[in-house]
Design an enzyme around this catalytic site. Structure first.
Site, PDB file in Angstrom:
ATOM      1  N   LEU A 157       0.084  -7.048   6.320  1.00  0.00           N
ATOM      2  CA  LEU A 157      -0.283  -6.491   5.010  1.00  0.00           C
ATOM      3  C   LEU A 157       0.981  -6.236   4.204  1.00  0.00           C
ATOM      4  O   LEU A 157       1.928  -5.639   4.709  1.00  0.00           O
ATOM      5  CB  LEU A 157      -1.054  -5.177   5.188  1.00  0.00           C
ATOM      6  CG  LEU A 157      -2.411  -5.291   5.910  1.00  0.00           C
ATOM      7  CD1 LEU A 157      -2.876  -3.923   6.394  1.00  0.00           C
ATOM      8  CD2 LEU A 157      -3.455  -5.912   4.990  1.00  0.00           C
ATOM      9  N   HIS A 158       0.988  -6.680   2.950  1.00  0.00           N
ATOM     10  CA  HIS A 158       2.184  -6.472   2.133  1.00  0.00           C
ATOM     11  C   HIS A 158       1.893  -6.342   0.641  1.00  0.00           C
ATOM     12  O   HIS A 158       2.778  -5.977  -0.123  1.00  0.00           O
ATOM     13  CB  HIS A 158       3.158  -7.638   2.334  1.00  0.00           C
ATOM     14  CG  HIS A 158       2.670  -8.927   1.740  1.00  0.00           C
ATOM     15  ND1 HIS A 158       1.749  -9.721   2.385  1.00  0.00           N
ATOM     16  CD2 HIS A 158       2.950  -9.545   0.565  1.00  0.00           C
ATOM     17  CE1 HIS A 158       1.495 -10.779   1.636  1.00  0.00           C
ATOM     18  NE2 HIS A 158       2.198 -10.701   0.523  1.00  0.00           N
ATOM     19  N   ARG A 159       0.658  -6.633   0.200  1.00  0.00           N
ATOM     20  CA  ARG A 159       0.390  -6.637  -1.247  1.00  0.00           C
ATOM     21  C   ARG A 159       0.468  -5.220  -1.816  1.00  0.00           C
ATOM     22  O   ARG A 159       0.026  -4.262  -1.175  1.00  0.00           O
ATOM     23  CB  ARG A 159      -0.981  -7.261  -1.536  1.00  0.00           C
ATOM     24  CG  ARG A 159      -0.981  -8.756  -1.283  1.00  0.00           C
ATOM     25  CD  ARG A 159      -2.270  -9.431  -1.714  1.00  0.00           C
ATOM     26  NE  ARG A 159      -2.217 -10.849  -1.361  1.00  0.00           N
ATOM     27  CZ  ARG A 159      -1.716 -11.795  -2.136  1.00  0.00           C
ATOM     28  NH1 ARG A 159      -1.244 -11.488  -3.325  1.00  0.00           N
ATOM     29  NH2 ARG A 159      -1.690 -13.054  -1.728  1.00  0.00           N
TER      30      ARG A 159
END
Length: 371
Positions: A216-218
């Site tokens: 997850l990075h958004r």
């Protein structure tokens, strides 16, 4: 009479490398084939340097067997405007010097848009690989990049039928569109043997179908304290049942520190540094399910028929939902979606048409036909 085609291939950021690798390999094979109808293909690889962290860039070139870039524009980071402008400024003189017949851009990063704009002004033909994907969410910078690139490109090489429909709806002539399949799957299949021999499972003590793989990075998931706190709480609940492996993006780690979210107090959660391509493929195939907000992982998990929960309100890859193993989720229903995934079979869905490892062949054939 032999014909020579000179192509510049653009790689801007980590997801691009898996897309250009099979195209380069196919050009090399084509050039070595004596029965190539007299067409000679010449290419130069341009790395814009949009990702400049060695873990995010150089290691991928090594793993994928991509030759060192012929030119590195080394634009580095910056705002969207700065990055796009810097690529344009540095790429224009390359085009004027090289005088290519085609420029091949892939995906939807700022480099894709910037190089396409330069070519449109100079009258150089552009082929866009992964054309026609739409999330219909213009708050995503990638969506703007996709729309503008497709409007200007001369050859639109699509991964799935829905992408063709999107382009036709936007008024793109059918004569410019070619359904070629998903080039990411070419890379996946080319690297499957290495991925399956990766020691990552033994190294971090995991069993087949006995763990959850998270990436997850958004900003929508990690830049808000309420969202990131809820997310880490949900992962903590899952970790009581199954080990959770989370290669944490540097920004996500920074936000956890900023919001005082303790990472070492969650039993069963294994936070590791960003992984290479082979390790990531190995985990995607072996996981009980994947939780992600990455476009590439939606596709890779679909190929492996590994259940995938995508923590986004939309996807530009709807075929992964309609045919594949992907489901869109959000923080409100994430726990219920996780329970549902854990209560059913470990493999689901179908592999979409033309995700067969031969997309790069169709890409090269389409470029030659359009020349």
């Amino acid at each position: 009479m032999s014909k020579k085609l000179k192509t510049l291939i653009i790689a801007g950021a980590r997801p691009n490398f898996m897309k250009v690798a099979p195209i380069i390999q196919q050009i090399q094979r084509y050039s070595e084939d004596v029965a190539n109808n007299g067409t000679q293909l010449e290419y130069r690889l341009i790395h814009t340097g949009q990702h400049y962290d060695e873990k995010m860039s150089d290691v991928f070139f090594a793993e994928l067997g991509i030759p060192a870039p012929d030119i590195n524009l080394a634009v580095g980071s910056g705002s969207h405007a700065e990055q796009t402008a810097n690529v344009m400024i540095k790429f224009e003189p390359i085009c004027e010097q090289e005088k290519p017949d085609w420029v091949v851009v892939v995906g939807d990063v700022n480099s894709t848009l910037a190089c396409t704009l330069v070519c449109a002004k100079l009258g150089i033909k552009v082929a866009h690989v992964e054309a026609g994907l739409r999330s219909y969410d213009r708050s995503m910078p990638e969506e703007v990049n996709r729309i503008v690139t497709d409007a200007l490109a001369d050859l639109l090489l699509t991964p799935s039928a829905d992408a063709n429909e999107n382009l036709i709806r936007e008024g793109i002539p059918a004569s410019k569109i070619r359904l070629v399949g998903n080039v990411m799957i070419d890379s996946l299949m080319n690297n499957l043997e290495k991925a399956r021999s990766s020691p990552i499972l033994d190294r971090i003590g995991l069993k087949q179908k006995g763990f959850v793989y998270v990436t997850l990075h958004r900003p929508s998931n990690v830049d808000k304290q309420s969202a990131l706190t809820l997310l880490m709480s949900a992962l903590g609940k899952v970790a009581k049942e199954l080990p959770v492996v989370f290669p944490m993006h540097p920004r996500t780690r920074k936000m956890c520190e900023q919001f005082n979210i303790p990472l070492d107090e969650i039993d069963g959660l294994q936070i590791v540094d960003p992984l290479g391509y082979h390790d990531s493929l190995c985990l995607t195939e072996a996981a009980r399910f994947v939780l992600t907000d990455s476009g590439g992982l939606q596709e890779e998990s679909t190929y492996f028929k590994t259940p995938c929960l995508t923590l986004r309100s939309n996807t530009e890859r709807p075929v992964t939902v309609t045919m594949g193993s992907n489901k869109l989720s959000n923080l409100d229903r994430l726990s219920a979606d996780i329970d549902e995934v854990l209560g059913r079979n470990t493999t689901i869905g179908q592999i979409p048409p033309l995700w067969d490892g031969r997309t790069s062949e169709r890409i090269i054939s389409s470029i030659i036909e359009a020349s």
